[in-house]
Design a protein around this motif. Sequence first.
Motif, PDB file in Angstrom:
ATOM      1  N   ASP A  78       4.526   2.628   6.262  1.00 38.82           N
ATOM      2  CA  ASP A  78       3.291   2.918   5.538  1.00 38.82           C
ATOM      3  C   ASP A  78       3.251   4.404   5.198  1.00 38.82           C
ATOM      4  OD1 ASP A  78       0.800   3.099   4.476  1.00 38.82           O
ATOM      5  OD2 ASP A  78      -0.289   2.721   6.344  1.00 38.82           O
ATOM      6  N   GLU A  81      -1.558   5.397   0.482  1.00 37.09           N
ATOM      7  CA  GLU A  81      -1.868   4.808  -0.820  1.00 37.09           C
ATOM      8  C   GLU A  81      -1.953   5.897  -1.874  1.00 37.09           C
ATOM      9  OE1 GLU A  81      -5.822   2.936  -2.564  1.00 37.09           O
ATOM     10  OE2 GLU A  81      -4.870   1.558  -1.144  1.00 37.09           O
ATOM     11  N   ARG A  87      -1.679   1.901  -5.431  1.00 36.82           N
ATOM     12  CA  ARG A  87      -0.705   1.068  -4.737  1.00 36.82           C
ATOM     13  C   ARG A  87      -0.142   1.833  -3.560  1.00 36.82           C
ATOM     14  NH1 ARG A  87       1.500  -0.092 -10.186  1.00 36.82           N
ATOM     15  NH2 ARG A  87       2.949   1.616  -9.736  1.00 36.82           N
ATOM     16  N   PRO A  88       0.449   1.135  -2.582  1.00 33.42           N
ATOM     17  CA  PRO A  88       1.143   1.859  -1.515  1.00 33.42           C
ATOM     18  C   PRO A  88       2.239   2.740  -2.082  1.00 33.42           C
ATOM     19  CG  PRO A  88       0.833  -0.450  -0.926  1.00 33.42           C
ATOM     20  CD  PRO A  88       0.427  -0.329  -2.359  1.00 33.42           C
TER      21      PRO A  88
END
Length: 337
Positions: A78, A81, A87-88
């Motif tokens: 991760d 964003e 979006r990531p």
Amino acid sequence: MALFIAKRLGAAVLLVIGTVIVAFALTAILPGDAATARLGERAAANPELVAAMRERLGLDRPLYEQFFLYLGGLFRGDLGESVQTSRPVLTDLQLFGPASAELALAATLIAVLIGGGLGIVAALRANGHIDNALRAVSLGGVSIPIFWFALIATAIFSTQLGWFPSSGRLNAGVIPPPRVTGFFTIDSLLAGNFPLFLQAVTHLILPAIVLSAAMVGLLMRFTRASVLDVLGQEYIRAAEAKGLNGRQVVFGHVLRGALVPVITVVGTAFASLLAGTVLVEQIFAWPGIGSYAYRAASTLDLAAIVGVTIFVALIYIFVNLVTDILYGVIDPRIRRA
């Protein structure tokens, strides 16, 4: 060889850790506020909304807590964003990264074939008319501003002659091939769509040539110097004394001895091309990591900035690792270092 590779892998891991720390620290001292940049001008005027966004992003916490939160996200894949795409960041890197990689690989291939080949010719014809002409060409390739060359190439080969498209990876409205690698040339071949492959190649040629110009000049000069250095070694004279012809001496002895410094230039130049494609991508409307990084910097998209920084650093580390391993394969003496 196994110990040699293990040492290089250990150094690469330390570099990755250092890169993450430095990238996070640099974004922490950047001017501006990521919360207000995400909210926009109107919402940023509301202190309650700004406070809520800062809490959501974890910006209200101490810096060390923010770092450990970010580090935990990295281990989960991760990267946060992106403000500009919603979006990531990892998804954006997977989307835009292959476009830049395809462009950089094509430019590197052109540079190796042209720059390396001409460098060998210049060395074998040292101080002659051909050598002098090629050295002038290499100097021009290194000195020419890339944005100027891109504009001139577009005006001549796209606008006037119409040989190559001036923008994009495919013609407008054309559906890309099913995604496998993200490289349109490879994916179109895997899909068995040869006309689409030809179209992807024609879109790739002009920006790749522009991007490779400086690398061609640099590689030509390094190859010439490296080959000349090897030609003066005693084992080359011994090979000639044994009666080997020129081709056997060059391909059997000279090139292997000259490869180590040339590989250094190729590896470093490829990583630089991948990281520095912003101007070329902007001029040719190439949807790659350079354009994405430019937009991230313009909108103070901190998550995207850190993501691109780490991505580019990992490319450099990986290329250097591969280069070191190739050193050990080509020259066994390096393995003892």
